[in-house]
Design an enzyme around this catalytic site. Structure first.
Site, PDB file in Angstrom:
ATOM      1  N   HIS A  34       5.159 -58.315 -13.122  1.00  0.00           N
ATOM      2  CA  HIS A  34       5.222 -57.392 -14.261  1.00  0.00           C
ATOM      3  C   HIS A  34       6.178 -57.976 -15.316  1.00  0.00           C
ATOM      4  CE1 HIS A  34       6.080 -53.833 -16.661  1.00  0.00           C
ATOM      5  NE2 HIS A  34       4.952 -53.330 -16.179  1.00  0.00           N
ATOM      6  N   ASN A  75       2.102 -46.923 -12.521  1.00  0.00           N
ATOM      7  CA  ASN A  75       3.349 -47.640 -12.224  1.00  0.00           C
ATOM      8  C   ASN A  75       4.517 -46.745 -12.633  1.00  0.00           C
ATOM      9  OD1 ASN A  75       5.514 -49.336 -12.029  1.00  0.00           O
ATOM     10  ND2 ASN A  75       4.849 -50.771 -13.619  1.00  0.00           N
ATOM     11  N   GLY A  96       5.342 -49.445 -23.240  1.00  0.00           N
ATOM     12  CA  GLY A  96       6.372 -48.445 -23.541  1.00  0.00           C
ATOM     13  C   GLY A  96       6.636 -48.261 -25.025  1.00  0.00           C
ATOM     14  N   SER A 151       0.880 -48.660 -23.023  1.00  0.00           N
ATOM     15  CA  SER A 151       0.717 -47.437 -23.822  1.00  0.00           C
ATOM     16  C   SER A 151      -0.652 -46.783 -23.647  1.00  0.00           C
ATOM     17  CB  SER A 151       1.011 -47.712 -25.300  1.00  0.00           C
ATOM     18  OG  SER A 151       2.367 -48.081 -25.453  1.00  0.00           O
ATOM     19  N   GLU A 155       8.437 -56.716 -16.952  1.00  0.00           N
ATOM     20  CA  GLU A 155       9.845 -56.305 -16.786  1.00  0.00           C
ATOM     21  C   GLU A 155      10.523 -57.137 -15.701  1.00  0.00           C
ATOM     22  OE1 GLU A 155       8.953 -52.154 -16.411  1.00  0.00           O
ATOM     23  OE2 GLU A 155       8.401 -52.105 -18.527  1.00  0.00           O
ATOM     24  N   LYS A 200       7.598 -47.292 -12.168  1.00  0.00           N
ATOM     25  CA  LYS A 200       8.825 -48.054 -12.486  1.00  0.00           C
ATOM     26  C   LYS A 200      10.012 -47.419 -11.745  1.00  0.00           C
ATOM     27  CE  LYS A 200       6.530 -49.513 -16.658  1.00  0.00           C
ATOM     28  NZ  LYS A 200       6.569 -49.997 -18.010  1.00  0.00           N
ATOM     29  N   GLU A 230      -1.315 -56.997 -19.652  1.00  0.00           N
ATOM     30  CA  GLU A 230      -0.338 -56.084 -20.256  1.00  0.00           C
ATOM     31  C   GLU A 230       0.407 -56.815 -21.375  1.00  0.00           C
ATOM     32  OE1 GLU A 230       0.713 -52.597 -17.496  1.00  0.00           O
ATOM     33  OE2 GLU A 230       2.159 -54.178 -17.106  1.00  0.00           O
TER      34      GLU A 230
HETATM   35  P1  13P Z   1       3.453 -47.787 -20.464  1.00  0.00           P
HETATM   36  O1  13P Z   1       2.127 -47.175 -20.080  1.00  0.00           O
HETATM   37  O2  13P Z   1       4.608 -46.843 -20.352  1.00  0.00           O
HETATM   38  O3  13P Z   1       3.346 -48.487 -21.793  1.00  0.00           O
HETATM   39  O4  13P Z   1       3.774 -48.929 -19.383  1.00  0.00           O
HETATM   40  C1  13P Z   1       2.785 -49.852 -19.091  1.00  0.00           C
HETATM   41  C2  13P Z   1       3.213 -50.629 -17.908  1.00  0.00           C
HETATM   42  O5  13P Z   1       4.167 -51.380 -17.972  1.00  0.00           O
HETATM   43  C3  13P Z   1       2.458 -50.442 -16.664  1.00  0.00           C
HETATM   44  O6  13P Z   1       2.787 -51.412 -15.734  1.00  0.00           O
END
Ligand code: 13P
Length: 236
Positions: A94, A11, A167, A199, A96, A13, A161
């Site tokens: 997600h 992903n 992150g 992560s 976010e 983002k 997640e």
């Molecule tokens: P990270 O791997 O940067 O922690 O992000 C995970 C994520 O949100 C994947 O959708």
């Protein structure tokens, strides 16, 4: 120990350029891939990405789609439009999107249904936040998300997640991943693929993929590191 083939989703983002994407795809597709890659760059790169995908082990995903099939929704992208770019998958719900765009379980469910109608496989994200984990209510929150988010058709994947692991550099422990994934497995039955995200790095991905009921990983930051991500795809 080498793991059996899994799904490795990246992903990106709101990161990446057309040039970088092209460079990554050509690098990854030149490797001896063990796992199946689903690369999810921003909308603007999907068409270009599709032109540069040459292996059946590599597929394309978007990071969201609108819940309505079409209409006056300025700035949004429909599931049919996503499908037309060559995507097979779309990330839905997600954390976010939930946090910054106010998406709730009801909306996630409608988006997942719409995506499936357009022939896409939604990767539906669920996960508890830190307060919920600390209060000991993670499994209850997840059960509620599963009950409220899942579409009728079984053509989807789930990504667990935990919000506190995204992150932060602090992935969930293998014990927690195993506990949650076996809990989710009991809820959703044997066939829906279950990914872990939060992560995931070159250092921890192998043991995560070897954990019971983990069918793959959803990788954020590390999917932007061309060599690291390439090594994950080859199980090195
Ligand atoms: P990270 O791997 O940067 O922690 O992000 C995970 C994520 O949100 C994947 O959708």
């Amino acid at each position: 120990m080498m793991t059996s083939p899994k799904i490795i989703a990246g992903n990106w983002k709101m990161n990446g350029t057309a040039a970088f994407l092209k460079e990554c795809l050509s690098y990854w597709q030149g490797l001896d891939l063990i796992h199946d890659l689903v690369i999810c760059p921003p909308f603007t790169l999907l068409t270009e990405a599709n032109k540069n995908i040459h292996l059946s082990k590599v597929s394309l995903g978007a990071q969201d789609c609108h819940q309505k099939p079409l209409g006056a929704f300025t700035g949004n992208i429909s599931a049919d439009q996503v499908k037309e770019t060559g995507c097979s998958h779309v990330i839905i719900g997600h954390s976010e999107r939930r946090q910054y765009h106010g998406e709730n379980n009801d909306l996630v469910k409608v988006k997942a249904e719409t995506a499936i109608l357009s022939g896409l496989k939604p990767i539906i994200c669920v996960g508890e936040n830190l307060a919920e984990r600390e209060q000991g209510s993670a499994l209850e929150v997840l059960k509620n998300q599963i009950e409220e988010c899942l579409p009728k058709s079984p053509e989807f994947l789930i990504a667990y997640e935990p919000v506190w692991a995204i992150g932060t550099g602090k992935a969930a422990s293998l014990k927690d991943i195993e506990e949650v994934h076996s809990f989710l497995r009991r809820l959703i039955g044997p066939y829906i693929p279950l990914l872990y995200g939060g992560s995931v790095t070159l250092e921890n991905y192998k043991e995560i993929l070897l954990t019971n009921n983990v069918d793959g990983v959803l990788v954020g930051g590390a999917s932007l590191k061309k060599e690291d991500f390439g090594r994950m795809l080859c199980d090195q």
